[in-house]
Motif scaffolding. Structure first.
Motif, PDB file in Angstrom:
ATOM      1  N   ILE A 220       0.841  -1.186   0.000  1.00 57.78           N
ATOM      2  CA  ILE A 220       0.000   0.000   0.000  1.00 57.78           C
ATOM      3  C   ILE A 220       0.881   1.242   0.000  1.00 57.78           C
ATOM      4  O   ILE A 220       1.818   1.356   0.793  1.00 57.78           O
ATOM      5  CB  ILE A 220      -0.936  -0.016   1.221  1.00 57.78           C
ATOM      6  N   HIS A 223      -1.660   7.570  -2.415  1.00 52.96           N
ATOM      7  CA  HIS A 223      -2.326   7.678  -3.706  1.00 52.96           C
ATOM      8  C   HIS A 223      -1.544   8.613  -4.626  1.00 52.96           C
ATOM      9  O   HIS A 223      -1.137   9.701  -4.199  1.00 52.96           O
ATOM     10  CB  HIS A 223      -3.753   8.205  -3.507  1.00 52.96           C
ATOM     11  N   LEU A 256      -9.595  -3.404   2.934  1.00 53.95           N
ATOM     12  CA  LEU A 256      -9.426  -2.442   1.845  1.00 53.95           C
ATOM     13  C   LEU A 256     -10.559  -1.418   1.831  1.00 53.95           C
ATOM     14  O   LEU A 256     -10.339  -0.234   1.566  1.00 53.95           O
ATOM     15  CB  LEU A 256      -9.341  -3.179   0.512  1.00 53.95           C
ATOM     16  N   TRP A 259     -10.143   1.009   4.961  1.00 57.60           N
ATOM     17  CA  TRP A 259      -9.071   1.987   4.775  1.00 57.60           C
ATOM     18  C   TRP A 259      -9.248   2.834   3.520  1.00 57.60           C
ATOM     19  O   TRP A 259      -8.422   3.698   3.247  1.00 57.60           O
ATOM     20  CB  TRP A 259      -7.723   1.277   4.697  1.00 57.60           C
ATOM     21  N   VAL A 261      -8.822   2.023   0.382  1.00 56.71           N
ATOM     22  CA  VAL A 261      -7.663   1.829  -0.491  1.00 56.71           C
ATOM     23  C   VAL A 261      -8.137   1.689  -1.938  1.00 56.71           C
ATOM     24  O   VAL A 261      -8.940   0.804  -2.254  1.00 56.71           O
ATOM     25  CB  VAL A 261      -6.869   0.570  -0.089  1.00 56.71           C
ATOM     26  N   ASN A 274      -9.848   8.677  -0.547  1.00 56.10           N
ATOM     27  CA  ASN A 274      -8.869   7.726  -1.081  1.00 56.10           C
ATOM     28  C   ASN A 274      -7.454   8.302  -0.988  1.00 56.10           C
ATOM     29  O   ASN A 274      -6.957   8.937  -1.900  1.00 56.10           O
ATOM     30  CB  ASN A 274      -9.192   7.366  -2.540  1.00 56.10           C
ATOM     31  N   LEU A 276      -4.914   6.194  -0.185  1.00 57.39           N
ATOM     32  CA  LEU A 276      -4.028   5.058  -0.373  1.00 57.39           C
ATOM     33  C   LEU A 276      -4.337   4.346  -1.683  1.00 57.39           C
ATOM     34  O   LEU A 276      -5.471   4.332  -2.156  1.00 57.39           O
ATOM     35  CB  LEU A 276      -4.180   4.074   0.799  1.00 57.39           C
TER      36      LEU A 276
END
Length: 308
Positions: A220, A223, A256, A259, A261, A274, A276
């Protein structure tokens, strides 16, 4: 911990009860900076003389951690403090939020001002007790279960683990009607009843659950659209710009989603939550609950599982 081997050996020879009191001293010094005899007396119901002996023993074991402040009349943390015990994040936060002890006798108060308003519901205690007994005794359960697809129906399940997905509590187990392992929302379960005479087959046990036993490693990263990715690297304690997380395939989708993600191949999600992006989305091949993963496309997902 970086204490001498002799200290750890001496600690290992103390009684379980005294180790718990030494842990209490260590915790208070570590997270609050102070501790006194009354802390031990009120927490463990011991005499002041016994509390004094515990504090003296702690000072013998970790003299660089503690000193007596004659003005405040309390023990305080010394500079260069090194904890005598190891601490996990979840246990530490639980203690800070709810107080010490596993007996919960009396009024529980947070140790420092804290709040965790994250869950809208909590498991029904009576139902939870049936489930945990079945898990502990490796028994099957007959339950009423309310699903989104078929409403209320009777099921026989073989539960083996509780799962907190960040939003609500599930129980993981084998569904005898559908011959597969599934997650069941605890608060959709009604009238659970242990089946003591029901033999649990090997194929119904935890060892047979491929999704539960498979570990996936997720890479991870911040972003790519973020202007200041170092902020996210610091927040998540990333190393070299990446957070490597190993989790069970059975809970990957929940993690996911919780978090937020972005799991799209070209990091196309562009919403404020978002922060990550999953860099190695190929690691998710074969994970069954990926319909929950933000932006994930590719494998045909079994939506029926999520509607149960």
């Amino acid at each position: 911990m970086s204490h001498d081997k002799s200290v750890l050996e001496q600690l290992a020879t103390t009684s379980q009860a005294q180790r718990e009191r030494l842990f209490h001293i260590d915790f208070k010094l570590y997270f609050l900076g102070t501790v006194n005899r009354n802390d031990l007396v009120s927490r463990f119901g011991i005499k002041e003389a016994a509390a004094s002996r515990d504090l003296s023993l702690y000072k013998d074991l970790a003299s660089k951690n503690i000193e007596y402040d004659t003005k405040a009349k309390t023990y305080i943390q010394r500079e260069g403090f090194t904890p005598l015990f190891e601490y996990s994040g979840s246990q530490t936060l639980a203690a800070l939020l709810h107080g010490f002890g596993d007996d919960f006798v009396g009024t529980q108060k947070s140790i420092v001002t804290s709040e965790a308003p994250t869950q809208l519901n909590f498991p029904h205690i009576q139902n939870l007790a049936h489930i945990t007994r079945a898990i502990h005794n490796k028994q099957a359960l007959r339950i009423g279960y309310r699903s989104l697809s078929s409403g209320l129906s009777e099921r026989e399940i073989v539960p083996f683990a509780l799962v907190d997905n960040g939003l609500r509590w599930h129980v993981r187990g084998y569904d005898r009607a559908k011959n597969r392992f599934s997650d069941f929302v605890i608060n959709r379960i009604e009238n659970p009843c242990e089946l003591p005479q029901s033999d649990v087959c090997e194929e119904e046990s935890k060892d047979a659950d491929i999704q539960w036993n498979r570990i996936v490693e997720m890479h991870i990263v911040p972003h790519p659209r973020l202007k200041h990715p170092k902020t996210i690297e610091a927040e998540y304690a990333m190393k070299e710009g990446m957070l490597k997380v190993q989790i069970r395939a059975a809970v990957a989708g929940y993690v996911l989603r919780h978090w937020n993600v972005d799991c799209s191949e070209d990091h196309k999600l562009d919403t404020p939550e978002n922060h990550l992006w999953l860099q190695n989305r190929q690691t998710l091949y074969g994970v069954e609950n990926l319909i929950l993963a933000p932006g994930y496309e590719g494998e045909e997902q079994n939506k029926e599982r999520l509607n149960q």
